[in-house]
Design an enzyme around this catalytic site. Structure first.
Site, PDB file in Angstrom:
ATOM      1  N   GLU A  88       0.801  -1.220   0.000  1.00  0.00           N
ATOM      2  CA  GLU A  88       0.000   0.000   0.000  1.00  0.00           C
ATOM      3  C   GLU A  88       0.837   1.275   0.000  1.00  0.00           C
ATOM      4  O   GLU A  88       0.549   2.218   0.730  1.00  0.00           O
ATOM      5  CB  GLU A  88      -0.937  -0.005   1.207  1.00  0.00           C
ATOM      6  CG  GLU A  88      -1.942  -1.140   1.159  1.00  0.00           C
ATOM      7  CD  GLU A  88      -2.889  -1.129   2.331  1.00  0.00           C
ATOM      8  OE1 GLU A  88      -4.097  -1.274   2.095  1.00  0.00           O
ATOM      9  OE2 GLU A  88      -2.423  -0.979   3.475  1.00  0.00           O
TER      10      GLU A  88
HETATM   11  C1  LIG Z   1      -0.825  -6.198   3.851  1.00  0.00           C
HETATM   12  C2  LIG Z   1      -1.965  -5.332   4.277  1.00  0.00           C
HETATM   13  N1  LIG Z   1      -1.942  -4.017   4.370  1.00  0.00           N
HETATM   14  C3  LIG Z   1      -3.179  -3.568   4.952  1.00  0.00           C
HETATM   15  C4  LIG Z   1      -4.095  -4.745   4.556  1.00  0.00           C
HETATM   16  O1  LIG Z   1      -3.175  -5.861   4.629  1.00  0.00           O
HETATM   17  O2  LIG Z   1      -5.238  -4.934   5.396  1.00  0.00           O
HETATM   18  C5  LIG Z   1      -5.051  -4.848   6.795  1.00  0.00           C
HETATM   19  C6  LIG Z   1      -6.387  -4.975   7.512  1.00  0.00           C
HETATM   20  O3  LIG Z   1      -7.051  -6.164   7.156  1.00  0.00           O
HETATM   21  C7  LIG Z   1      -4.365  -3.521   7.183  1.00  0.00           C
HETATM   22  O4  LIG Z   1      -4.216  -3.448   8.584  1.00  0.00           O
HETATM   23  C8  LIG Z   1      -3.004  -3.486   6.488  1.00  0.00           C
HETATM   24  O5  LIG Z   1      -2.327  -2.265   6.834  1.00  0.00           O
END
Ligand SMILES: CC1=[NH+][C@H]2[C@@H](O1)O[C@H](CO)[C@@H](O)[C@@H]2O
Length: 493
Positions: A305
């Site tokens: 992200e």
């Molecule tokens: C790898 C990843 N990045 C995000 C995504 O997973 O969802 C999570 C919540 O389900 C969140 O906490 C995390 O920051």
């Protein structure tokens, strides 16, 4: 005849032969006997479980002297690096393995063959019987993992140790600690003290405190996990998910202004400053200090992200950082996005998507990378079970116990075959999770499901046969005070 504990094992062993004519009973005179010096830590772990519940002394002796539990080395080579053989005779339970990992895994099975009250912390009445059996067992995948996000909400060393105890019982062998994010930096870095002084001072919801581990506490957690056959993987998420670091040091921001501390739950708004040299000194100092106190081979660099990092900068960042991790002797693992930036087939992408195809992951698999499977809509433990679940999130959908079980890691992603799968890991993100009781409500029973998917054979993958075994674990969890979710999909004992 009532199912014996032999029909209740999770994860299910490869080969189990009942010996209905044999029963073993552990008695006060029993010893835990080492026919192999490498079996001492597994023996000590078993003793730490059985001494309180049986009240027996259970001395650990060198050499095989008589009745009781015997740990030997000469296991069938078929069991490989993590497998074992467990044979029950009237006077002995014999666990053969070729490595400490194998003995730890044999001990986990023996615990489940004993009555559930063997898990009690206080002395219980016997008998302490083990049904006659001959078991030969080894894992489908080399990596069965659990991740705990200690950044969104901080958990004390004791709370982390409680979870380590719980995952160890299911042959989980990697514990991934998500140690930094936008809301908190959770491990002291001596060369960057503000990371915890400021970045470790709060969490989601705004609680204030020294919400971080000293390096001594981290080393203690690593040792605690190792004494249960578990290797710790530290994660410092970058170049995104970095607000806590950027709230601690102005110079880590492109505009040289400290960010405010963040106690919300948004993602994707932060990025290290890719163009500044100090960013790479920061990364190198973190990797150097943490690698020095992490005996395990993996360093998780996050990489997920990075929505505020231009693609070209993301590639530049990874091209600088991946060599740093290698320089300090560690192998990089990371959320799967990073794998598009490298052709290094020794690195481990952790797939967390909700699709069944990802071109970069398939390309990496075809080049030879081994993929760690954590599909969010199957095995994210922070996903709500259903719309009535109070805790957790639902961005990847609802994940009831049967949903968590109903997929095949070896045939899940297009272009990624069984041979390219490193294993299965169940992440627990903690935006909404604050206590051990919360952890347990989300991790049980789905963490044991992940353990079954990571350990047991594809041939044995069958919900109708698995559900009763999972349900039979309920009494053990009750005795341990585990706050498990009694899903209506499971026939609880
Ligand atoms: C790898 C990843 N990045 C995000 C995504 O997973 O969802 C999570 C919540 O389900 C969140 O906490 C995390 O920051």
């Amino acid at each position: 005849e009532a199912a014996t504990t032999l029909q209740e094992l999770v994860p299910q062993p490869v080969q189990t032969t009942p010996r209905a004519d044999i029963t073993f009973a552990l008695t006060a005179e029993a010893k835990i006997q080492l026919g192999a010096a490498t079996a001492r830590k597994p023996a000590e772990h078993l003793a730490s479980i059985l001494r309180p519940s049986t009240g027996f002394q259970l001395p650990i002796t060198d050499g095989v002297t008589g009745d009781g539990i015997v740990l030997l080395n000469n296991a069938d080579p078929k069991v490989g690096q993590e497998g074992y053989q467990l044979d029950v005779t009237p006077k002995q339970v014999i666990i053969r393995a070729n490595t400490p990992a194998g003995h730890f895994n044999g001990v986990s099975t023996l615990r489940q063959l004993l009555p559930p009250k063997s898990e009690a912390k206080t002395k219980q009445p016997g008998p302490w019987t083990v049904p006659g059996a001959s078991i030969l067992d080894y894992p489908r995948y080399q990596h069965r993992g659990a991740m705990l996000d200690v950044s969104r909400h901080f958990f004390t060393p004791d709370q982390v140790k409680r979870y380590i105890d719980q995952i160890a019982a299911f042959k989980i062998n990697y514990f991934h600690l998500h140690l930094s994010d936008d809301q908190g930096w959770r491990l002291e870095i001596t060369s960057w003290p503000e990371l915890t002084k400021i970045g470790g001072s709060t969490e989601v919801g705004g609680r204030k405190g020294n919400l971080f581990y000293t390096q001594a506490q981290y080393k203690d957690l690593v040792a605690y996990a190792a004494n249960r056959g578990i290797t710790v993987i530290p994660e410092f998420d970058m170049p995104g998910h970095t607000n806590a670091a950027q709230a601690s040091y102005a110079e880590l921001n492109c505009d040289n202004k400290k960010r405010p501390l963040y106690t919300g739950t948004d993602v994707g708004f932060s990025s290290l400053c890719i163009s500044k040299e100090i960013t790479y000194k920061f990364v190198e100092d973190v990797v150097r200090e943490v690698s020095a106190i992490t005996p395990g081979p993996y360093f998780h660099i996050g990489g997920d992200e990075a929505l505020s990092t231009p693609d070209a900068d993301y590639v530049k960042f990874m091209n600088r950082v991946l060599p740093i991790v290698k320089k300090y002797g560690k192998t990089t693992t990371g959320w799967h996005e990073f794998i598009k930036t490298t052709k290094d087939t020794t690195l481990v992408p952790q797939f967390w998507g909700t699709t069944t195809s990802d071109a970069n992951v398939a390309a990496a698999a075809q080049r030879g990378n081994k993929i760690l499977m954590s599909p969010a809509n199957r095995i994210y433990l922070d996903m709500k079970y259903n719309k009535n679940t109070k805790l957790g999130l639902n961005w990847a959908g609802y994940v009831e116990v049967k949903d968590a079980y109903s997929w095949n890691p070896g045939a899940y992603l297009n272009g990624v075959t069984e041979a390219s799968i490193r294993g299965v890991e169940a992440p627990l993100w903690t935006e909404t999770i604050k206590t051990s009781s919360d952890i347990e409500q989300m991790a049980f029973p789905r963490l044991p499901v992940a353990a079954e998917l990571g350990w047991s054979t594809a041939a044995n993958h069958n919900w109708d046969r698995f559900a009763p075994r999972l349900g039979a674990q309920g009494p053990r969890w009750k005795i341990q005070g585990i706050n498990y979710y009694a899903s209506t999909q499971v026939p609880w004992k």
